[in-house]
Every structure is written in structure tokens, then in C-alpha cells.
Write an enzyme that holds these catalytic residues in place. Sequence first.
Site, PDB file in Angstrom:
ATOM      1  N   ASN A  76      10.704 -81.325  23.363  1.00 27.78           N
ATOM      2  CA  ASN A  76      11.792 -82.199  22.904  1.00 27.78           C
ATOM      3  C   ASN A  76      11.246 -83.538  22.408  1.00 27.78           C
ATOM      4  O   ASN A  76      11.644 -84.037  21.347  1.00 27.78           O
ATOM      5  CB  ASN A  76      12.786 -82.460  24.042  1.00 27.78           C
ATOM      6  CG  ASN A  76      13.748 -81.310  24.259  1.00 27.78           C
ATOM      7  OD1 ASN A  76      13.804 -80.372  23.473  1.00 27.78           O
ATOM      8  ND2 ASN A  76      14.519 -81.386  25.333  1.00 27.78           N
ATOM      9  N   ARG A 416      18.698 -70.066  10.491  1.00 30.13           N
ATOM     10  CA  ARG A 416      17.477 -69.781  11.240  1.00 30.13           C
ATOM     11  C   ARG A 416      17.510 -68.324  11.667  1.00 30.13           C
ATOM     12  O   ARG A 416      18.562 -67.804  12.045  1.00 30.13           O
ATOM     13  CB  ARG A 416      17.364 -70.664  12.489  1.00 30.13           C
ATOM     14  CG  ARG A 416      17.311 -72.162  12.220  1.00 30.13           C
ATOM     15  CD  ARG A 416      16.987 -72.914  13.506  1.00 30.13           C
ATOM     16  NE  ARG A 416      17.253 -74.334  13.389  1.00 30.13           N
ATOM     17  CZ  ARG A 416      16.411 -75.226  12.881  1.00 30.13           C
ATOM     18  NH1 ARG A 416      15.250 -74.814  12.416  1.00 30.13           N
ATOM     19  NH2 ARG A 416      16.721 -76.512  12.834  1.00 30.13           N
ATOM     20  N   ARG A 446      14.938 -77.502   9.070  1.00 33.00           N
ATOM     21  CA  ARG A 446      13.739 -78.195   9.550  1.00 33.00           C
ATOM     22  C   ARG A 446      12.981 -77.379  10.583  1.00 33.00           C
ATOM     23  O   ARG A 446      13.557 -76.858  11.532  1.00 33.00           O
ATOM     24  CB  ARG A 446      14.111 -79.555  10.140  1.00 33.00           C
ATOM     25  CG  ARG A 446      12.911 -80.373  10.586  1.00 33.00           C
ATOM     26  CD  ARG A 446      13.303 -81.752  11.037  1.00 33.00           C
ATOM     27  NE  ARG A 446      13.322 -82.688   9.933  1.00 33.00           N
ATOM     28  CZ  ARG A 446      14.283 -83.587   9.739  1.00 33.00           C
ATOM     29  NH1 ARG A 446      15.307 -83.621  10.551  1.00 33.00           N
ATOM     30  NH2 ARG A 446      14.220 -84.414   8.730  1.00 33.00           N
ATOM     31  N   HIS A 476      24.595 -74.916   6.704  1.00 25.75           N
ATOM     32  CA  HIS A 476      24.453 -74.750   8.148  1.00 25.75           C
ATOM     33  C   HIS A 476      25.553 -73.863   8.730  1.00 25.75           C
ATOM     34  O   HIS A 476      25.544 -73.557   9.916  1.00 25.75           O
ATOM     35  CB  HIS A 476      24.483 -76.145   8.806  1.00 25.75           C
ATOM     36  CG  HIS A 476      24.117 -76.166  10.245  1.00 25.75           C
ATOM     37  ND1 HIS A 476      25.017 -76.483  11.245  1.00 25.75           N
ATOM     38  CD2 HIS A 476      22.946 -75.905  10.879  1.00 25.75           C
ATOM     39  CE1 HIS A 476      24.421 -76.425  12.415  1.00 25.75           C
ATOM     40  NE2 HIS A 476      23.162 -76.084  12.232  1.00 25.75           N
ATOM     41  N   TYR A 509      20.670 -69.558  24.238  1.00 21.57           N
ATOM     42  CA  TYR A 509      21.645 -70.595  23.897  1.00 21.57           C
ATOM     43  C   TYR A 509      23.045 -70.131  24.241  1.00 21.57           C
ATOM     44  O   TYR A 509      23.384 -68.950  24.104  1.00 21.57           O
ATOM     45  CB  TYR A 509      21.604 -70.916  22.394  1.00 21.57           C
ATOM     46  CG  TYR A 509      20.350 -71.565  21.875  1.00 21.57           C
ATOM     47  CD1 TYR A 509      19.224 -71.748  22.680  1.00 21.57           C
ATOM     48  CD2 TYR A 509      20.274 -71.989  20.557  1.00 21.57           C
ATOM     49  CE1 TYR A 509      18.075 -72.332  22.186  1.00 21.57           C
ATOM     50  CE2 TYR A 509      19.121 -72.580  20.049  1.00 21.57           C
ATOM     51  CZ  TYR A 509      18.028 -72.744  20.868  1.00 21.57           C
ATOM     52  OH  TYR A 509      16.891 -73.323  20.369  1.00 21.57           O
ATOM     53  N   ARG A 605      26.604 -82.294  24.978  1.00 19.13           N
ATOM     54  CA  ARG A 605      25.306 -81.956  25.567  1.00 19.13           C
ATOM     55  C   ARG A 605      24.278 -83.072  25.404  1.00 19.13           C
ATOM     56  O   ARG A 605      23.589 -83.438  26.343  1.00 19.13           O
ATOM     57  CB  ARG A 605      24.757 -80.686  24.915  1.00 19.13           C
ATOM     58  CG  ARG A 605      23.424 -80.234  25.500  1.00 19.13           C
ATOM     59  CD  ARG A 605      22.736 -79.233  24.603  1.00 19.13           C
ATOM     60  NE  ARG A 605      22.092 -79.870  23.468  1.00 19.13           N
ATOM     61  CZ  ARG A 605      21.879 -79.275  22.297  1.00 19.13           C
ATOM     62  NH1 ARG A 605      22.305 -78.051  22.101  1.00 19.13           N
ATOM     63  NH2 ARG A 605      21.268 -79.922  21.317  1.00 19.13           N
ATOM     64  N   HIS A 633      25.185 -74.947  23.286  1.00 17.65           N
ATOM     65  CA  HIS A 633      25.106 -75.071  21.832  1.00 17.65           C
ATOM     66  C   HIS A 633      26.444 -74.850  21.134  1.00 17.65           C
ATOM     67  O   HIS A 633      26.588 -75.165  19.949  1.00 17.65           O
ATOM     68  CB  HIS A 633      24.065 -74.059  21.315  1.00 17.65           C
ATOM     69  CG  HIS A 633      23.652 -74.260  19.905  1.00 17.65           C
ATOM     70  ND1 HIS A 633      24.038 -73.401  18.893  1.00 17.65           N
ATOM     71  CD2 HIS A 633      22.895 -75.218  19.322  1.00 17.65           C
ATOM     72  CE1 HIS A 633      23.517 -73.824  17.747  1.00 17.65           C
ATOM     73  NE2 HIS A 633      22.823 -74.921  17.979  1.00 17.65           N
TER      74      HIS A 633
END
Length: 744
Positions: A76, A416, A446, A476, A509, A605, A633
Site C-alpha cells: 500500500n 483489470r 494504472r 472504469h 475483494y 473503507r 470494494h
Amino acid sequence: MPKKKKKSKRTPRAKSAATPKRSARKENVSKPLPESRFLNRELSWLAFNERVLAQAADESLPILERAKFLAITSSNLDEFMMVRVGGLKILQKRSPSVRDPAGMLADEQMQAVSEKGHEIVTRQYKIWRDEVRPQLEAAGIEQVALTEASEPEQWAAESRFRRDVFPVLSPQAVSADSFPLLQGLGVYLCVRLVRDSDSRLRAASGDAEAEEQEGDFEFALIPMGRALPRVLPLSGDKRHGYTLLESLVTHFIGEFFPGREVVECIPFRLTRNADIELREDEASDLLGGMEEVLESRRYSRPVRLEYGADASALTVEFLRDALQLTPHDLYPIDGPVDLSFLFTLHGEEGFGNHRDDVWPAKPNPRIDPEEPMFATIAAGDLLLVHPYESFDSVVRLIEEASVDPDVLAIKQVLYRTSKNSPVVAALERAAERGKYVTAIVELKARFDEARNIEWAREMERAGVQVIYGIHSLKTHAKVCIIVRREPQGIVRYMHFGTGNYNEVTAGLYSDVSLLTCDEVLGRDATTFFNAVTGASQPRAMEELAAAPTTLRRRVLDLIDEETQRSLQEGRGQITAKLNALVDTEVIDALYRASRAGVRIRLNVRGQCCLRPGVKGLSETIKVVSIVDRFLEHARIFCFSQGGDDQVLISSADWMPRNLDRRVELLVPVNDRECSEHLKSVLETYFDDNTNSWEMLPDGSYRQRTPGDDPPIRAQRVLYERVVEAWKQAESSRRATFRPLRAGD
């Protein structure tokens, strides 16, 4: 197929006369909001990483889980340094006088971030040295100190070094004037060597002028590279002894410099700025442009130097000057310079009693393995809560579509994916079978750019129509549309999600999937998809809202409706679960709603720039954060609308980047059973009193404890509900006679 019933819209109530209390609320809403109402985004993120670090310090967790959380805090921080600190450094140069919403200049933010970052790192390594490492050793997982190793371990270490390591690695002589470009996040050794015999004599003479000078020494670097594993097992008298690659090389460092005197050998790691975006107006080829971005990121400006804490001032100064770093950028490390190797230890076989119990995902009770997914969805909307309910059902839907002769087209957004993605394989298979397959592959995701470039090229070779996102925006949204020919005509089956089409992270997740063939959502999804692939202005949609065109306005309208309802009727409620709350316009809308008396509960979160519980500003707002074994998530929202609750899911957090600079979706969950299920999930999170942190007005967090109440752990409760529902469904199936038909 009969049309599905839509949730009825509530008839607006007649406005009642304003009571004195309501008048006071109206007056309060109209008051100017204070300037000190926002928290700093970067410090809020670091506060989230502190909550993750608290899991590593939790003595009730199995030791390998604590080690895993240490590794998570390390990775992180890597991303934070690359992206957020990298962005701050750019801001320092370009706009030093610009203040963030919390009123801080870039220099002030850098100072605060550096102080908090160093504080977190100090705590990380204290937990590692004092708690995690000793307990790993007690469990039989020991990092072997080669200077104290047993004879069998010494033999194994030397054999490994000479056979596998020494032939691969090469030292490189360096100077401050001819310093090589080092790869970001790679582990290196900085070796200091005595230059000649005259220097040794001067250093040993003891007078004031004979102090160590940089000119008395030469430096060399040895990159550890990525071809060799970092964690090296050592057979010996310990159950599971290991050493790290850099420790092994340090032990045998003299082998690389025969005839030379090695004074010092220090491990270090460099972090580079990853806040580099593609200038799409200057890139004629998006694919080639993204490859240039990846190359630039490898060698961009340094933002952090981690090095062994026992390094001499001379070596630190040499590295600092060569890399042009400030004191804020220096992180002395009292331990391994990168704790992500603990992920490897967590995955070691044979230590199951030192990890969490496995919670295997279960299929949704309504999904019959012997029935096609299309028949199941046609019978009614399906809501899946991952990772408790298996993501395999989503993969299965796409795989069935790829070979179903009645499926005409598949349209999907991929942000992703996994390394060996079954979703991508299904899309390729569908294209090879002559189906019309379109995939929007976001090349600008990214840290997944390289993988997405590879998938894009592979799918194009299979005949998939690949769209490389949208100019200046990241796509996204999580949506898949399957167009199927049925006796009654064309039917669109859809998956809307809050997470990526990645079956690996779907097991780690917490996310939500909605499977539906709703006609209105089908029309909207097609309109949305065609606007993205056709680079056109999207037409108005009936129920979906999309960023950057309508999603922000829809969110603000929903908040404002609760505000007005509370002013008129004395009631209003907003419940939301999301990853980040940063957008100032949305935060101000929530403040106004709170002043109007709306009860607001937020499960955020990570970053939250809103101050809850401030008198006269946010007294009715409560913010909690859940940190547990799965990464929270999902984005789920519930607006009470006077009792006719509107429940929605989204791919977007309440951040400027999501609302203004990305292509996102906000999806209403109209099916009554599905919406009630989501409301129950939301309530469970707010009931948590073991892994829940309550946010205080100053931005700090206080962990909730059960006290005299029964302990409630939301993630465990959600999993146990899924298991119970699955058991009941299995029992019902076993009790049902199913006659075999011809062909079975």
C-alpha cells in the site's frame, strides 16, 4: 418472455406547513459552510493504512495472517509513494501556492505526509521485529542469520549461492557523476570498497584530517533483479528455514570483489514517481503511447529511498546526492527493505493452522448447475455478494454465451483482468465461433497497462473488436451485455458489477454483481455501450446514470431529494458503502442534508475528507470503516425516499476522478428481493463491532469493541448466511425427484 415488473414509484406527498423546528432546519441549511470542513486526502489515506497495520498488530489473528497484513501495508505504501507523493512533488513544482480543500499547500502536505509516513514505517518494523518475526520462528518459519547458521544451512547457502546466484548477478562500479538509472522498487546492494592502500593508511592514522572521505572509497551496485526468487529455502535442522536473496549475497559479497576490501554492503530500494499520464492529444497511437508511459514510469524521478538503517552517513549521502533526494525522501529501515516477501511466506504449504480458516465461496442458491444461466436469469434478477458467493457464476454466464448458438453478440468492458483470464478466453472463443464480440479494454488502468496491452493484442488476433477506451477518460464501468435470440425476440442479458472481471481478486475483494435481463436496463446498457464505442454523445438513459455526463448530477439530486424531504416531512435517510469520499461538492451536499436533519450513515473503507459529528455541520452523519480479511470494494447506496427505498450499486466512488474523469455506471437495483438483500448487507456492516472503526470529527479513528454486546464480525456473518442458504438449497435439491429425459 413476459415483461418484468418494475418497482412502483412513490406518489409525492403534499407539502405540510413548516413548523418552527422545520423553519430552524431550513435556516440552518442556508448558513455558509465553514472553511475547515474538509480533511486532507493524503493524510486520510495514511490513516486507512494505519487501520490495516492494526490488523498486523492484532494478537487474535493467526501469525501468517498478521504477516500478510504487514505485506499489505508495505505494498500500500509503495503505491501511495509512487502515485500520491509523486503527484505532490509535481504540484510542489508547478503550483506551489495552490491550497487543497483542507487549506494545505503542497509543501505543508509533503511535510505532514513525510512525518506520518515515517511514523507508520517505524511502527511496521517494530511489529515485525518484536511480534511477527518471533512468532513466525515459534511456528517453525525462521529467517536464518547466515553468520549463526548451522553447518547444514551454511552448506545449503553456499551451494545455492554458487550454483544459482553468483552466475546470474553482476556488480557495477558507480560514482555520483555516472550513476545508472535504477529500476523502481527493485532491491539493490550498495557496496563501499576501499579505493587503495594509501586510503586505508589515512583512515587508520586517527588524526582529525584522516576522517573517512568519499574520495577514499569506491562504490558499486548489485541489482538483485527479478529472475531469482527473493525468499530462498535453506534445508537444515529447522522446520522451514529461509534467507532473503540480498542477505545471501551480502554474506558472500567478497566473491564479487576478489582482492578488494569491502567496507560496507547496504540493501536499498528506490521508489519512482508513477503519476505519469499519457498525453493523448500528442499520441497518434494509443497502444504505442501507453508502452512509452510504462517505459517512462520505470525511470521517472525518485520519490523515496529505503535503505538499511545501519548504513553509514557516507553511503547515505552518496546515494542521496546521486539520486537528488531530499531528507523527507529518506527512509532508514531496521529490517528487510521490502516486507512484501511476507506474501510468499503466507502462501507456504504445510502451515494451515497458522492461517485463517478457509471460507470457500458458494454458488447462489437460485443457480442450478444443471440449468443454463440464461434460464436462471430469465426467471428473475440475481444478486451475488462476492467473495462469499462465487464469481464462477459470472464466468460461467460468459462461457455459456461463447458457445451458445443463439447468442449473437457479447459486449464487455475490461478494466483489470487476471493473468490467465477465463473471461478473455471465452470472448476469444466466441469471436472464433463467429459471434459479434466487442471489448472495451482500458489501456490506462494504472499498473495493469502491460497486461491489458497483451490481452488487447491477443483478442484482436482472435477476431474480437477491441476498443482502447475513450480519449482523455478511463473506462472504469463494469458491464457485460449478451444479446441472445429467443422465440419471443431478442433478449439482452447483463452483468453489472462493482468489481473487475478478475476471478482471482473476486476471491479476495468484497463486491456485488447484478445479473438481469430487465428490458429498460438492457436498452440503457446498449445506449451506454454504443456511446462509448462510437465516441458519441450518449442519449438520455431511463435508469442508468453514467459518468462523466449524468452520474454526478444523479448523486447530488438523490442527496438533495432526501434534504428536501427532511425539511418538509421531518425525515430522510442516506446509507452508503464506498471506498473513498473525497469530492467536495458531494461532501457539501451531505453537510446540507445533515443540517436538514437527514440521518446519514457512511461506510467508507479508505479516504474520507468529510468530518462527521461536528455540531451545526454534520451532527447526523456517522462514518465507519471495515478492515478485515477481505478488501471491502463494493459501492452500495440506499436513499430512503420516504419509505420507498432506492437502492443502487456503482463502479464509482465519490471522488472527482470517478465523477468527472472516468466512464462509470450507477445502476438501480429494482428487484424487490435483490434490493432487500442489499439493504441487509448494508445493515450488517453497521452492526460490526469487532473489525469496524468509527471516524471522529478530527479525522482520527476509534476501533469499535463489543463491550457487553455479543461480538459481531460483518464478514463472518455475511459468509455464514451464504453457507446456510446454500445448505438449504442443496437439501431441497436432494429431496426433489428429477426424472431423466431423453438425451440426459
